[in-house]
Design a protein around this motif. Sequence first.
Motif, PDB file in Angstrom:
ATOM      1  N   ALA A 117       2.430  -0.579   5.920  1.00 58.10           N
ATOM      2  CA  ALA A 117       3.211   0.492   5.298  1.00 58.10           C
ATOM      3  C   ALA A 117       2.338   1.693   4.959  1.00 58.10           C
ATOM      4  O   ALA A 117       2.724   2.845   5.198  1.00 58.10           O
ATOM      5  CB  ALA A 117       3.899  -0.034   4.035  1.00 58.10           C
ATOM      6  N   LEU A 118       1.152   1.442   4.421  1.00 62.44           N
ATOM      7  CA  LEU A 118       0.259   2.543   4.065  1.00 62.44           C
ATOM      8  C   LEU A 118      -0.201   3.302   5.310  1.00 62.44           C
ATOM      9  O   LEU A 118      -0.239   4.534   5.314  1.00 62.44           O
ATOM     10  CB  LEU A 118      -0.938   2.024   3.266  1.00 62.44           C
TER      11      LEU A 118
ATOM     12  N   PRO B  45      10.322   4.242   8.422  1.00 65.68           N
ATOM     13  CA  PRO B  45       9.733   2.909   8.611  1.00 65.68           C
ATOM     14  C   PRO B  45       8.635   2.602   7.592  1.00 65.68           C
ATOM     15  O   PRO B  45       8.511   1.461   7.142  1.00 65.68           O
ATOM     16  CB  PRO B  45       9.158   2.950  10.028  1.00 65.68           C
ATOM     17  N   ALA B  46       7.880   3.616   7.196  1.00 65.99           N
ATOM     18  CA  ALA B  46       6.836   3.404   6.189  1.00 65.99           C
ATOM     19  C   ALA B  46       7.452   2.993   4.861  1.00 65.99           C
ATOM     20  O   ALA B  46       6.997   2.051   4.214  1.00 65.99           O
ATOM     21  CB  ALA B  46       6.002   4.677   6.017  1.00 65.99           C
ATOM     22  N   ALA B  47       8.508   3.696   4.460  1.00 63.60           N
ATOM     23  CA  ALA B  47       9.171   3.370   3.200  1.00 63.60           C
ATOM     24  C   ALA B  47       9.812   1.992   3.262  1.00 63.60           C
ATOM     25  O   ALA B  47       9.783   1.243   2.281  1.00 63.60           O
ATOM     26  CB  ALA B  47      10.219   4.431   2.866  1.00 63.60           C
TER      27      ALA B  47
ATOM     28  N   GLY C  72       9.626  -3.535   1.359  1.00 64.71           N
ATOM     29  CA  GLY C  72       9.479  -4.966   1.628  1.00 64.71           C
ATOM     30  C   GLY C  72       8.199  -5.512   1.046  1.00 64.71           C
ATOM     31  O   GLY C  72       8.170  -6.597   0.463  1.00 64.71           O
ATOM     32  N   GLY C  73       7.113  -4.761   1.176  1.00 63.98           N
ATOM     33  CA  GLY C  73       5.829  -5.193   0.645  1.00 63.98           C
ATOM     34  C   GLY C  73       5.827  -5.322  -0.864  1.00 63.98           C
ATOM     35  O   GLY C  73       5.192  -6.219  -1.419  1.00 63.98           O
ATOM     36  N   LEU C  74       6.545  -4.430  -1.540  1.00 63.19           N
ATOM     37  CA  LEU C  74       6.618  -4.523  -2.993  1.00 63.19           C
ATOM     38  C   LEU C  74       7.265  -5.827  -3.435  1.00 63.19           C
ATOM     39  O   LEU C  74       6.888  -6.407  -4.453  1.00 63.19           O
ATOM     40  CB  LEU C  74       7.401  -3.336  -3.564  1.00 63.19           C
TER      41      LEU C  74
ATOM     42  N   ALA D 126       2.842   0.198  -2.997  1.00 61.34           N
ATOM     43  CA  ALA D 126       3.285   1.203  -3.978  1.00 61.34           C
ATOM     44  C   ALA D 126       2.853   2.613  -3.575  1.00 61.34           C
ATOM     45  O   ALA D 126       3.696   3.523  -3.521  1.00 61.34           O
ATOM     46  CB  ALA D 126       2.783   0.835  -5.370  1.00 61.34           C
ATOM     47  N   PRO D 127       1.569   2.839  -3.266  1.00 61.31           N
ATOM     48  CA  PRO D 127       1.221   4.200  -2.835  1.00 61.31           C
ATOM     49  C   PRO D 127       1.863   4.576  -1.507  1.00 61.31           C
ATOM     50  O   PRO D 127       2.163   5.748  -1.272  1.00 61.31           O
ATOM     51  CB  PRO D 127      -0.306   4.186  -2.743  1.00 61.31           C
TER      52      PRO D 127
END
Length: 135
Positions: A75-76, A91-93, A98-100, A109-110
């Motif tokens: 994601a980052l 897609p990043a968001a 999902g990662g959160l 988060a960042p």
Amino acid sequence: MSLHPSPLPHLPARTRAVLLGALLAGSLAWAMRSLLVEPPAMAAACAASPWAPGPCLLRALAVEALLQQRIGWLALGLALLGLRWPRLQAPAAACAAGGLLLYAADPSAPALLLALLASLGGSSSGQPSASSPAA
């Protein structure tokens, strides 16, 4: 005049799409976490054959994404690339949301903040918005 205006009328369309994608991906991640990753019965059922087709395969893929916070780092990376290529912001968001929920909060988060802030910066066509100064 509409009786029920959009709750986010002041946000650009790209930002609304990024938020919607993040909410949908977060919901899916929560369901995967609740139904596939955490239940002890699911872990026991998949212990002998974690890569068997069906729910065990989905569980194994989710667990792989969690190792070393891989989904958050993805994601980052997408969020950083989204600064140059706006099509990667949604897609990043989605990966970040999902990662959160899948134990990868440190890089997610960042990534989510970066994707959302970048989506506020321009129009969906990639051209500067009318309010931004011309170069």
